[in-house]
Scaffold this motif. Structure first.
Motif, PDB file in Angstrom:
ATOM      1  N   HIS A  89     -16.103  -2.265  -7.866  1.00  0.00           N
ATOM      2  CA  HIS A  89     -15.996  -1.704  -9.218  1.00  0.00           C
ATOM      3  C   HIS A  89     -14.744  -2.261  -9.882  1.00  0.00           C
ATOM      4  O   HIS A  89     -13.969  -3.004  -9.257  1.00  0.00           O
ATOM      5  CB  HIS A  89     -15.941  -0.171  -9.173  1.00  0.00           C
ATOM      6  N   HIS A  90     -14.533  -1.909 -11.152  1.00  0.00           N
ATOM      7  CA  HIS A  90     -13.420  -2.480 -11.914  1.00  0.00           C
ATOM      8  C   HIS A  90     -12.523  -1.403 -12.514  1.00  0.00           C
ATOM      9  O   HIS A  90     -11.790  -1.673 -13.471  1.00  0.00           O
ATOM     10  CB  HIS A  90     -13.952  -3.403 -13.018  1.00  0.00           C
ATOM     11  N   LYS A  91     -12.562  -0.210 -11.973  1.00  0.00           N
ATOM     12  CA  LYS A  91     -11.690   0.848 -12.485  1.00  0.00           C
ATOM     13  C   LYS A  91     -10.240   0.541 -12.089  1.00  0.00           C
ATOM     14  O   LYS A  91      -9.974  -0.024 -11.037  1.00  0.00           O
ATOM     15  CB  LYS A  91     -12.118   2.212 -11.940  1.00  0.00           C
ATOM     16  N   THR A  92      -9.315   0.932 -12.971  1.00  0.00           N
ATOM     17  CA  THR A  92      -7.895   0.624 -12.764  1.00  0.00           C
ATOM     18  C   THR A  92      -7.187   1.802 -12.102  1.00  0.00           C
ATOM     19  O   THR A  92      -7.229   2.924 -12.597  1.00  0.00           O
ATOM     20  CB  THR A  92      -7.219   0.307 -14.109  1.00  0.00           C
ATOM     21  N   ILE A  93      -6.539   1.538 -10.981  1.00  0.00           N
ATOM     22  CA  ILE A  93      -5.763   2.567 -10.282  1.00  0.00           C
ATOM     23  C   ILE A  93      -4.455   2.785 -11.036  1.00  0.00           C
ATOM     24  O   ILE A  93      -3.730   1.829 -11.324  1.00  0.00           O
ATOM     25  CB  ILE A  93      -5.462   2.133  -8.839  1.00  0.00           C
ATOM     26  N   ASN A  94      -4.142   4.033 -11.379  1.00  0.00           N
ATOM     27  CA  ASN A  94      -2.856   4.318 -12.031  1.00  0.00           C
ATOM     28  C   ASN A  94      -2.005   5.326 -11.267  1.00  0.00           C
ATOM     29  O   ASN A  94      -0.876   5.631 -11.661  1.00  0.00           O
ATOM     30  CB  ASN A  94      -3.061   4.772 -13.480  1.00  0.00           C
ATOM     31  N   ALA A  95      -2.550   5.861 -10.161  1.00  0.00           N
ATOM     32  CA  ALA A  95      -1.773   6.772  -9.323  1.00  0.00           C
ATOM     33  C   ALA A  95      -2.358   6.757  -7.921  1.00  0.00           C
ATOM     34  O   ALA A  95      -3.571   6.588  -7.741  1.00  0.00           O
ATOM     35  CB  ALA A  95      -1.791   8.192  -9.891  1.00  0.00           C
ATOM     36  N   PHE A  96      -1.486   6.925  -6.926  1.00  0.00           N
ATOM     37  CA  PHE A  96      -1.965   7.015  -5.552  1.00  0.00           C
ATOM     38  C   PHE A  96      -0.954   7.771  -4.707  1.00  0.00           C
ATOM     39  O   PHE A  96       0.186   7.986  -5.112  1.00  0.00           O
ATOM     40  CB  PHE A  96      -2.253   5.626  -4.967  1.00  0.00           C
ATOM     41  N   GLU A  97      -1.416   8.154  -3.525  1.00  0.00           N
ATOM     42  CA  GLU A  97      -0.615   9.001  -2.641  1.00  0.00           C
ATOM     43  C   GLU A  97      -0.745   8.474  -1.219  1.00  0.00           C
ATOM     44  O   GLU A  97      -1.832   8.085  -0.793  1.00  0.00           O
ATOM     45  CB  GLU A  97      -1.144  10.429  -2.732  1.00  0.00           C
ATOM     46  N   VAL A  98       0.365   8.452  -0.502  1.00  0.00           N
ATOM     47  CA  VAL A  98       0.385   7.939   0.868  1.00  0.00           C
ATOM     48  C   VAL A  98       0.972   9.002   1.791  1.00  0.00           C
ATOM     49  O   VAL A  98       2.022   9.580   1.491  1.00  0.00           O
ATOM     50  CB  VAL A  98       1.218   6.648   0.972  1.00  0.00           C
ATOM     51  N   THR A  99       0.280   9.261   2.900  1.00  0.00           N
ATOM     52  CA  THR A  99       0.777  10.181   3.917  1.00  0.00           C
ATOM     53  C   THR A  99       1.233   9.375   5.129  1.00  0.00           C
ATOM     54  O   THR A  99       0.479   8.540   5.643  1.00  0.00           O
ATOM     55  CB  THR A  99      -0.310  11.187   4.338  1.00  0.00           C
ATOM     56  N   LEU A 100       2.466   9.619   5.563  1.00  0.00           N
ATOM     57  CA  LEU A 100       3.032   8.851   6.660  1.00  0.00           C
ATOM     58  C   LEU A 100       2.618   9.409   8.009  1.00  0.00           C
ATOM     59  O   LEU A 100       2.601  10.624   8.224  1.00  0.00           O
ATOM     60  CB  LEU A 100       4.562   8.857   6.592  1.00  0.00           C
ATOM     61  N   GLY A 101       2.293   8.492   8.921  1.00  0.00           N
ATOM     62  CA  GLY A 101       2.184   8.821  10.332  1.00  0.00           C
ATOM     63  C   GLY A 101       3.499   8.428  10.978  1.00  0.00           C
ATOM     64  O   GLY A 101       4.542   8.409  10.312  1.00  0.00           O
ATOM     65  N   PRO A 102       3.486   8.076  12.253  1.00  0.00           N
ATOM     66  CA  PRO A 102       4.709   7.556  12.875  1.00  0.00           C
ATOM     67  C   PRO A 102       5.025   6.176  12.287  1.00  0.00           C
ATOM     68  O   PRO A 102       4.224   5.248  12.426  1.00  0.00           O
ATOM     69  CB  PRO A 102       4.338   7.456  14.356  1.00  0.00           C
TER      70      PRO A 102
END
Length: 329
Positions: free
Chosen positions: A198-211
């Protein structure tokens, strides 16, 4: 010799007791598993993933396999048609499950799921495309069913990894992608969150840390070939990031200190508005606009003409999961 014999006898008795205890626990576990199967059968009834589901969607009928409706795990659509709620779902006079949605929009979503179920690496399913007004209605319906990442998926792709001589023999196993949005990297590498079909634009994201031993989370619009063995996003030109190891914000290699950032497992880092706002565990820690008690940063200022191509990027050694992605409307 008598003391040795006594010791051996005691050990033998202890081993028999442990063996009996293990056998008892195994028997209890088998009982619990059987009980769970019975309870599960009571909840879901006599249902299977190959059930043919007859739906009445906005007055028009369609037939679809249950496994197609439940393809996106965790979505409301998958939960609704899991089999557990079949008796309580609204039905029409012919016994068809009633879905109060526009047929054309719902059918487009179902057809996409059908295509997803038989796609290959060389032939990916393409997300549905509509005219602007209809597209908004479609996206609203997709979001309602909790299907945004199912219908507009993204995936992590390795864009750069260290290639020291001692690593070359094991480089195929240094970076393990776990599904579309999770990675375990034994060596320093840089990954891009790429749109998939698809061609939708990402404007926010979230990352959860492991080790993790080191991680930089950010954005770039330049080629990642300029990344060296020790460099990550934010260290090179035309990129920005939050660096939890150095507790700072990075832009084009320049640092702005942010106090209190730590590399702890379970930490959640969220970036909004192409990197103009940064949150760590729900707390705003950096912003491109003045805010009391928050570090002021340049953010993506100067890159505005490139935000359509501004890509989310993660440089990491360790384990992380992209836990949320948001697109521009």
């Amino acid at each position: 010799s008598i003391s040795i014999e006594n010791a051996l006898t005691s050990i033998s008795v202890l081993l028999r007791e442990r063996q009996d205890e293990l056998e008892h626990r195994e028997a209890e576990l088998c009982k619990a598993q059987e009980k769970f199967k019975v309870e599960q059968s009571g909840c879901y009834g006599n249902t299977t993933s190959s059930d043919v589901m007859h739906l009445n969607v906005g007055g028009k009928t369609m037939a679809v396999l249950r496994r197609t409706l439940t393809l996106v795990e965790g979505s409301m659509l998958a939960c609704r048609f899991s089999g557990r709620w079949d008796d309580s779902i609204e039905k029409d006079k012919d016994g068809f499950f009633f879905v109060d949605q526009e047929f054309d929009l719902f059918e487009a979503m179902i057809n996409y799921l059908r295509h997803r179920s038989n796609e290959t690496d060389g032939c990916r399913a393409e997300s549905p495309i509509f005219q602007e007004k209809v597209n908004r209605d479609f996206c609203r319906m997709v979001e309602y069913y909790g299907m945004t990442q199912g219908v507009f998926p993204s995936e992590l792709k390795v864009m750069y990894k260290s290639n020291s001589e001692e690593d070359k023999e094991e480089e195929e196993t240094d970076i393990t992608l776990l599904g579309l949005l999770e990675v375990n990297a034994k060596e320093w590498c840089t990954l891009e969150i790429c749109r998939r079909g698809h061609h939708k634009t990402i404007n926010a994201f979230e990352v959860t840390l492991g080790p993790v031993q080191r991680v930089q989370i950010g954005w770039t619009y330049e080629s990642l070939k300029s990344y060296g063995n020790s460099l990550g996003v934010g260290d090179v030109s035309n990129s920005i990031s939050i660096d939890l190891c150095r507790s700072c914000f990075l832009k084009d290699g320049a640092q702005v200190d942010i106090g209190g950032l730590e590399l702890e497992e379970g930490t959640v880092v969220r970036s909004e508005d192409f990197g103009n706002k940064w949150f760590v565990n729900g707390r705003l820690v950096a912003s491109a606009t003045d805010s009391d008690g928050v570090v002021t940063i340049a953010g993506c200022s100067g890159y505005r003409n490139h935000t359509t191509y501004f890509c989310p990027v993660i440089s990491v050694k360790g384990s992380i999961k992209v836990s949320a992605i948001e697109y521009m409307n």
